[in-house]
Design a protein around this motif. Sequence first.
Motif, short mmCIF file in Angstrom:
data_model
loop_
_atom_site.label_atom_id
_atom_site.label_comp_id
_atom_site.label_asym_id
_atom_site.label_seq_id
_atom_site.Cartn_x
_atom_site.Cartn_y
_atom_site.Cartn_z
N SER A 70 7.54 13.72 -8.49
CA SER A 70 6.19 13.22 -8.77
C SER A 70 5.91 11.89 -8.05
CB SER A 70 5.98 13.03 -10.27
OG SER A 70 6.90 12.08 -10.78
N CYS A 71 6.96 11.24 -7.58
CA CYS A 71 6.77 9.95 -6.91
C CYS A 71 6.84 10.09 -5.38
CB CYS A 71 7.82 8.94 -7.38
SG CYS A 71 9.51 9.39 -6.94
N LYS A 72 6.57 11.28 -4.88
CA LYS A 72 6.57 11.48 -3.42
C LYS A 72 5.42 10.73 -2.78
CE LYS A 72 7.35 15.43 -1.55
NZ LYS A 72 7.32 16.87 -1.18
N ALA A 73 5.64 10.26 -1.57
CA ALA A 73 4.59 9.59 -0.82
C ALA A 73 3.52 10.60 -0.40
CB ALA A 73 5.18 8.92 0.42
N VAL A 74 2.29 10.13 -0.31
CA VAL A 74 1.15 10.99 -0.01
C VAL A 74 0.69 10.75 1.43
CG1 VAL A 74 -1.23 11.55 -0.65
CG2 VAL A 74 0.42 10.90 -2.42
N PHE A 75 0.54 11.82 2.19
CA PHE A 75 0.06 11.73 3.57
C PHE A 75 -1.42 11.35 3.55
CE2 PHE A 75 -1.49 14.14 7.47
CZ PHE A 75 -1.10 13.15 8.36
N THR A 76 -1.78 10.30 4.29
CA THR A 76 -3.15 9.80 4.28
C THR A 76 -4.08 10.57 5.22
OG1 THR A 76 -2.73 8.20 6.05
CG2 THR A 76 -2.30 7.48 3.77
N GLY A 77 -3.51 11.43 6.04
CA GLY A 77 -4.30 12.14 7.04
C GLY A 77 -4.34 11.43 8.38
N ALA A 78 -3.76 10.25 8.46
CA ALA A 78 -3.78 9.47 9.69
C ALA A 78 -2.42 9.51 10.39
CB ALA A 78 -4.15 8.02 9.39
N ILE A 79 -2.47 9.54 11.70
CA ILE A 79 -1.25 9.45 12.51
C ILE A 79 -1.44 8.35 13.55
CG2 ILE A 79 0.26 10.61 14.16
CD1 ILE A 79 -0.29 13.22 12.76
N GLY A 80 -0.50 7.42 13.57
CA GLY A 80 -0.53 6.37 14.59
C GLY A 80 0.35 6.78 15.76
N HIS A 81 -0.17 6.72 16.96
CA HIS A 81 0.58 7.06 18.17
C HIS A 81 0.91 5.74 18.86
CE1 HIS A 81 -0.78 11.27 17.67
NE2 HIS A 81 -1.88 10.68 17.22
N ILE A 82 2.20 5.39 18.89
CA ILE A 82 2.63 4.06 19.30
C ILE A 82 3.29 4.13 20.67
CG2 ILE A 82 3.96 2.04 18.62
CD1 ILE A 82 4.11 3.45 15.79
N GLY A 83 2.67 3.48 21.64
CA GLY A 83 3.23 3.46 22.99
C GLY A 83 3.83 2.11 23.33
N VAL A 84 4.82 2.11 24.18
CA VAL A 84 5.41 0.87 24.70
C VAL A 84 5.29 0.92 26.22
CG1 VAL A 84 7.46 -0.59 24.79
CG2 VAL A 84 7.03 0.82 22.77
N ASP A 88 1.19 6.83 1.95
CA ASP A 88 1.00 5.81 0.92
C ASP A 88 1.77 6.26 -0.32
OD1 ASP A 88 0.13 3.55 -0.36
OD2 ASP A 88 -1.83 4.36 -0.89
N LEU A 89 2.47 5.33 -0.93
CA LEU A 89 3.29 5.65 -2.10
C LEU A 89 2.61 5.14 -3.37
CD1 LEU A 89 6.03 6.66 -3.25
CD2 LEU A 89 6.89 4.33 -2.92
N PRO A 90 2.40 6.01 -4.35
CA PRO A 90 1.84 5.53 -5.62
C PRO A 90 2.72 4.43 -6.21
CG PRO A 90 1.84 7.93 -5.55
CD PRO A 90 2.63 7.46 -4.36
N ASN A 91 2.10 3.48 -6.88
CA ASN A 91 2.85 2.36 -7.45
C ASN A 91 3.88 2.84 -8.46
OD1 ASN A 91 1.34 0.54 -5.97
ND2 ASN A 91 -0.08 0.08 -7.63
N LEU A 92 5.11 2.38 -8.30
CA LEU A 92 6.18 2.72 -9.23
C LEU A 92 6.24 1.68 -10.34
CD1 LEU A 92 9.07 3.64 -6.75
CD2 LEU A 92 7.41 5.18 -7.82
N PRO A 93 6.56 2.10 -11.57
CA PRO A 93 6.65 1.14 -12.67
C PRO A 93 7.90 0.28 -12.62
CG PRO A 93 7.24 3.33 -13.43
CD PRO A 93 6.75 3.49 -12.02
N SER A 94 8.92 0.75 -11.89
CA SER A 94 10.19 0.01 -11.83
C SER A 94 10.86 0.32 -10.50
CB SER A 94 11.11 0.42 -12.98
OG SER A 94 12.38 -0.19 -12.84
N TYR A 95 11.64 -0.63 -10.00
CA TYR A 95 12.43 -0.43 -8.78
C TYR A 95 13.92 -0.31 -9.12
CZ TYR A 95 8.19 -2.10 -6.36
OH TYR A 95 6.91 -2.26 -5.90
N ASN A 96 14.22 -0.10 -10.37
CA ASN A 96 15.62 -0.07 -10.79
C ASN A 96 15.81 0.93 -11.92
OD1 ASN A 96 17.08 -1.78 -13.37
ND2 ASN A 96 18.38 -1.04 -11.73
N LYS A 97 16.94 1.61 -11.87
CA LYS A 97 17.34 2.48 -12.97
C LYS A 97 18.86 2.51 -13.01
CE LYS A 97 16.50 7.05 -15.01
NZ LYS A 97 15.84 8.37 -14.81
N GLY A 98 19.43 1.97 -14.08
CA GLY A 98 20.88 1.91 -14.19
C GLY A 98 21.49 1.07 -13.09
N ARG A 99 22.41 1.67 -12.34
CA ARG A 99 23.10 0.96 -11.25
C ARG A 99 22.46 1.19 -9.89
NH1 ARG A 99 28.65 -0.55 -12.15
NH2 ARG A 99 29.28 -0.23 -14.32
N VAL A 100 21.24 1.70 -9.89
CA VAL A 100 20.55 2.02 -8.64
C VAL A 100 19.29 1.16 -8.52
CG1 VAL A 100 19.52 3.85 -7.25
CG2 VAL A 100 21.41 4.39 -8.81
#
Length: 426
Positions: free
Chosen positions: A190-204, A301-313
């Motif tokens: 349920s916390c998968k990132a969502v594709f915005t429909g945009a693609i950036g093409h990056i040249g060097v 874009d990733l929906p906001n997570l309520p926490s960045y930690n769970k147990g030892r992770v």
Amino acid sequence: MHAVIIGSGLVGAASALALHQVGIQSTLYDQVDLVQAAIKSGGVGAAVDFGDSGGSVLLASNALRVLKTLGLLDLVLASSFPSEYTTWFKINGTAKIALDAVNVMKSGGETDPALMAPVQILRSRLHNILMQACQKAGIRCYTGKKLVSITEIEIGVVAQFADGSTATGDFLIGADGIHSAVRRQLFGDSCKAVFTGAIGHIGVVRTKENNITLTETCAFYLEREKKQTAWTFKVSEELAAVQVMTFDEPQPAEGEEYRPYSNLPKESTRLADLMASWGVPKHVEEMMRKSFRISPAAIYDLPNLPSYNKGRVVLLGDSAHGMVPNAGLGLLTGLEDVGVLLELFRRFPDQKDLSKVLELYSKIRVPKGHEASQKSRDMAKQYYTGSSNMGHFLLRVGIFLFNHNWIKFGEVYDCPAEVAAAVAAL
């Protein structure tokens, strides 16, 4: 203590170096398979995450502070180009607006002259600096390690990989990016990132070699009503990056982002012709046409997570707060994560305090991650929606206010001070 770090990108490598400073050993594991990449290339030079891929990244004061703490500032500054002004134009290169980035940093609280000017650096060069530092510190990195499960045991945490191997540590850091397998293990699909429909093409592009003159170090060309956007970034006197956004192309396969196009002549011509049809300045078109590498980057874009930690992770970087790329906010926020975790381990180095460190890290960083993600979303909305004339006028007013210190663009994020305040509040 020993840490298992999943992901050996910019934030993963920086995390390993930070832990090394406080005597915590770590090992990096990455799913990128260098052997398979070489086989798939069919004998052609393969560019993967460990090679020359992507474009440039912007490092502002907060990011430079962390790199200074890691002892890498001089190397980074020697390999980058100062970006003292950020400029915006209409799509045809008219109606210039310029933000004095140095003044913004000063008004935000930066006092070190060496850190006041943001810098542009090739992502691949920054990654090389970090990985070489890891090698020098004796930090090992294993590739071809696709994470399939995480199991907490009484004395630590075990990572299971698709090839049947395992890795055990006292704690595990997820720094495996926007499609983080660690995040899914913690919080589900349920916390998968969502594709915005945009693609950036990056040249060097080699600007000097191709007689391309670039006067702006960081420039945006916008036509809001038509969703036409191109960016240019000066990385050195010889190199620059160019990016164009498209909104009508299929979503690439997960994990294929930043893999350079194999048919470079076809893609460079297609994208340059598209930009020419928009009416971008000739030098911007030529930058894409003469690029020696172009990498597509699907924007998530990733929906906001309520926490960045769970147990030892614990999650760092895009694994925790993947956001629409704008003004270098994604990497900057990720390096702030690294700085905060480092300061917490400085204060609480004992293994018995591990849970306190990880929980405090999440408590400190979640609000900041949410704030940065929302700021990035708002900036993207300003670029792609509304009237072009009114949008440009409002942007001009906002930049005027920033340049004259009537309002602040942001505050310098001091990792030691943030940690000290959080500890004092316990």
